[in-house]
Design a protein around this motif. Structure first.
Motif, short mmCIF file in Angstrom:
data_model
loop_
_atom_site.label_atom_id
_atom_site.label_comp_id
_atom_site.label_asym_id
_atom_site.label_seq_id
_atom_site.Cartn_x
_atom_site.Cartn_y
_atom_site.Cartn_z
N GLN A 9 81.91 76.57 58.10
CA GLN A 9 82.23 75.55 58.78
C GLN A 9 83.51 74.86 58.07
N LEU A 10 83.45 74.86 56.50
CA LEU A 10 84.59 74.06 56.10
C LEU A 10 85.93 74.93 56.30
N PHE A 11 85.96 76.31 56.12
CA PHE A 11 87.01 77.01 56.25
C PHE A 11 87.55 76.93 57.64
N PHE A 12 86.75 76.87 58.67
CA PHE A 12 87.10 76.83 60.09
C PHE A 12 87.69 75.50 60.42
N SER A 13 86.89 74.38 60.03
CA SER A 13 87.09 72.85 60.88
C SER A 13 88.54 72.51 60.15
N GLN A 40 90.73 74.22 62.22
CA GLN A 40 90.75 73.85 63.56
C GLN A 40 91.26 72.37 63.65
N GLN A 41 91.00 71.60 62.87
CA GLN A 41 91.41 70.12 63.04
C GLN A 41 92.90 69.90 63.06
N PRO A 42 93.42 70.19 61.81
CA PRO A 42 95.09 70.36 61.89
C PRO A 42 96.01 70.85 62.82
N LEU A 43 95.16 71.96 63.55
CA LEU A 43 95.92 72.85 64.70
C LEU A 43 95.64 72.15 65.82
N TYR A 44 94.54 71.44 66.02
CA TYR A 44 94.46 70.68 67.38
C TYR A 44 95.24 69.33 67.37
N ALA A 45 95.46 68.81 66.01
CA ALA A 45 96.22 67.54 65.98
C ALA A 45 97.56 67.90 66.11
N ALA A 95 89.62 66.72 70.85
CA ALA A 95 89.04 67.59 70.03
C ALA A 95 89.26 67.36 68.70
N ALA A 96 90.67 66.95 68.24
CA ALA A 96 91.17 66.72 66.69
C ALA A 96 90.04 65.57 66.06
N SER A 97 89.59 64.61 66.85
CA SER A 97 88.64 63.66 66.22
C SER A 97 87.49 64.05 66.13
N GLU A 98 86.96 64.90 67.18
CA GLU A 98 85.60 65.41 67.17
C GLU A 98 85.51 66.53 65.65
N THR A 99 86.64 67.33 65.72
CA THR A 99 86.73 68.22 64.57
C THR A 99 86.87 67.66 63.18
N ALA A 100 87.35 66.42 63.21
CA ALA A 100 87.34 65.73 61.92
C ALA A 100 86.21 65.41 61.52
N TYR A 101 85.46 65.03 62.35
CA TYR A 101 83.93 64.64 62.01
C TYR A 101 83.14 66.18 61.54
N HIS A 102 83.35 66.91 62.14
CA HIS A 102 82.91 68.20 61.67
C HIS A 102 83.34 68.69 60.22
N ARG A 103 84.63 68.60 60.01
CA ARG A 103 85.31 68.88 58.75
C ARG A 103 84.58 67.91 57.73
N ASP A 104 84.44 66.91 57.97
CA ASP A 104 83.75 65.94 56.84
C ASP A 104 82.49 66.23 56.70
N HIS A 105 81.65 66.67 57.71
CA HIS A 105 80.41 67.06 57.44
C HIS A 105 80.22 68.52 56.61
N ALA A 106 81.13 69.20 56.92
CA ALA A 106 81.29 70.58 55.96
C ALA A 106 81.62 70.15 54.46
N GLU A 138 103.29 76.27 57.46
CA GLU A 138 102.97 74.69 56.91
C GLU A 138 101.52 74.45 57.18
N LEU A 139 100.94 75.02 58.28
CA LEU A 139 99.48 74.72 58.53
C LEU A 139 98.43 75.43 57.39
N ALA A 140 99.03 76.70 56.96
CA ALA A 140 98.37 77.56 56.04
C ALA A 140 98.52 76.78 54.73
N GLU A 141 99.62 76.19 54.15
CA GLU A 141 99.82 75.38 53.14
C GLU A 141 98.84 74.37 53.00
N GLU A 142 98.70 73.65 54.34
CA GLU A 142 98.06 72.49 54.15
C GLU A 142 96.68 72.72 54.06
#
Lengths: 240, 187
Positions: free
Chosen positions: A98-102, A105-110, A122-133, A178-182
């Motif tokens: 979940q952590l690796f994926f969210s 996914q989150q910055p990609l959607y953003a 979806a960016a705001s939904e996945t921010a919540y998923h990322r925080d949970h993970a 840039e996404l990979a570095e982030e």
């Protein structure tokens, strides 16, 4: 920020990622360690399923209805990354996945939100998923010896599937490097606070896995599809 | 957002259809209406008897959206004289908990659901900390104000689970009156 709208089919990998991870998370129903997590995983699965449906709706002209896309395509037609199809394993394994994926996914959607109607939502939904993970990674990594060992083991096992996340998806105008570095900075930060070691093995290249975007999947994916598609294929046109 | 009063210059027929569609109760939280929830984006009648409605979901995967669409269609046919109703789901701009009206917030609280705190759209989603069963101190971005217990009004509440019975709610507990309650998440 990107200025070009996604080309036809460019969103299929995003949709397949969401559908397949949703299915994997759904497998936790009835098995999660506590009731709250049962609800959390089901809610995250529901968000992902909603994202997949919204994206499939945009592909209907090319690929057909959402049931056809989800239930009647063969394995090689799915464009999800191999990370999301990996079996749940134990709870730590699921949380690291979940952590690796969210965190991807989150910055990609953003980045896609100016050009893809679903993305801002979806960016705001996945921010919540990322925080949970993240919260679980911190608890498990910095928890008991057992939870730490399991979380580290999960990270080591899943690392090989992370390089694929940053292979450019044709038709999506995104700064992948840039996404990979982030992403790496994000994971280093969380792992540092969790007392975990960022795996050193290759995450891409000849020694790593990752060709889901080309339709090549790992062995467990066939079994996932068999279970996911069985009902629809056995009873074509079945409705509730 | 859409309320009972029609915007100036609006066709009175469309205004009354808007009011009708907006009066449909939310299928999962029937104490508030779709207008109060802020999910009704637009109601138009491009030709007599043909009504087009735009709805936006609270969460992308919210299963209630289908029930909302069916309820709107029914009320517009039965009470609005519509012959053909098209309900379209729009995702952009995304719904925010800031779209819930004052009246909607009041009704939620009255119903025992702590309403979302205002300002979510400016601040982004409010992320909160987690522990397996309880949590007193938000670990992440500072919350704009405490979530108050809808039963006794106390500001001393703790998070039990960041996900609750529906995607849009989190489960909290009041440490004063000890009652658990749902909190409509800020998004």
């Amino acid at each position: 920020m990107t200025a070009t709208a996604p080309q036809a089919l460019a969103t299929l990998p995003l949709a397949d990622d969401a559908l397949i991870l949703s299915h994997r998370l759904g497998e936790w129903a009835g098995h999660a360690p506590v009731l709250e997590e049962e609800m959390a995983l089901a809610n995250i699965a529901l968000d992902l399923l909603g994202q997949a449906r919204a994206l499939y709706a945009g592909l209907a002209e090319v690929l057909g209805g959402e049931d056809e896309i989800a239930f009647l395509r063969e394995e090689r037609a799915f464009r999800n990354c191999q990370l999301v199809e990996q079996p749940n394993g134990d709870f730590a394994h699921t949380m690291v996945r979940q952590l690796f994926f969210s965190a991807y996914q989150q910055p990609l959607y953003a980045r896609l939100s100016p050009v893809l109607p679903l993305a801002a939502k979806a960016a705001s939904e996945t921010a919540y998923h990322r925080d949970h993970a993240e919260q679980w990674t911190l608890r498990l990594g910095d928890g008991t010896e057992e939870s730490h060992a399991r979380t580290q083991r999960a990270a080591d096992a899943l690392w090989r599937y992370t390089g694929e996340l940053f292979q450019p998806v044709e038709g999506l105008d995104v700064a992948w490097q840039e996404l990979a570095e982030e992403w790496h900075a994000d994971i280093r930060d969380v792992f540092g606070r969790a007392g975990l070691t960022v795996p050193e093995g290759p995450s891409e290249g000849a020694w790593s896995a990752g060709a889901g975007r080309q339709g090549l999947h790992t062995e467990p994916f066939g079994r996932l599809l068999a279970e996911m598609q069985h009902l629809h294929r056995s009873h074509p046109g079945a409705t509730w | 957002m859409v309320t009972g009063s029609a915007p100036a210059g609006r066709h009175p027929r469309e205004a009354s259809l808007t009011q009708l569609a907006g009066s449909v109760p939310d299928p999962e939280l029937p104490v508030i209406t779709l207008a109060e929830l802020g999910v009704l984006r637009r109601v138009a009648e491009p030709e007599p008897g043909h009504v087009r409605v735009e709805l936006t979901p609270t969460y992308t995967g919210c299963p209630a959206i289908e029930a909302m669409a069916a309820d709107i269609e029914r009320v517009l046919r039965e009470e609005g004289g519509a012959e053909r109703v098209e309900v379209r789901t729009v995702l952009s701009p995304p719904w925010s908990s800031d779209d819930i009206s004052e009246e909607g917030r009041r009704k939620l609280a009255e119903h025992g659901v702590a309403p979302p705190r205002a300002g979510a759209r400016r601040a982004g989603p409010v992320l909160v900390g987690l522990s397996p069963t309880r949590h007193t101190h938000p670990a992440q971005a500072p919350a704009p104000e405490p979530v108050r217990c809808p039963n006794c009004g106390s500001a001393a509440t703790e998070l039990l689970s960041r996900f609750s019975s529906t995607a849009c709610k989190a489960l909290r507990r009041c440490t004063d009156c000890r009652e658990p309650f749902d909190h409509f998440k800020e998004v």
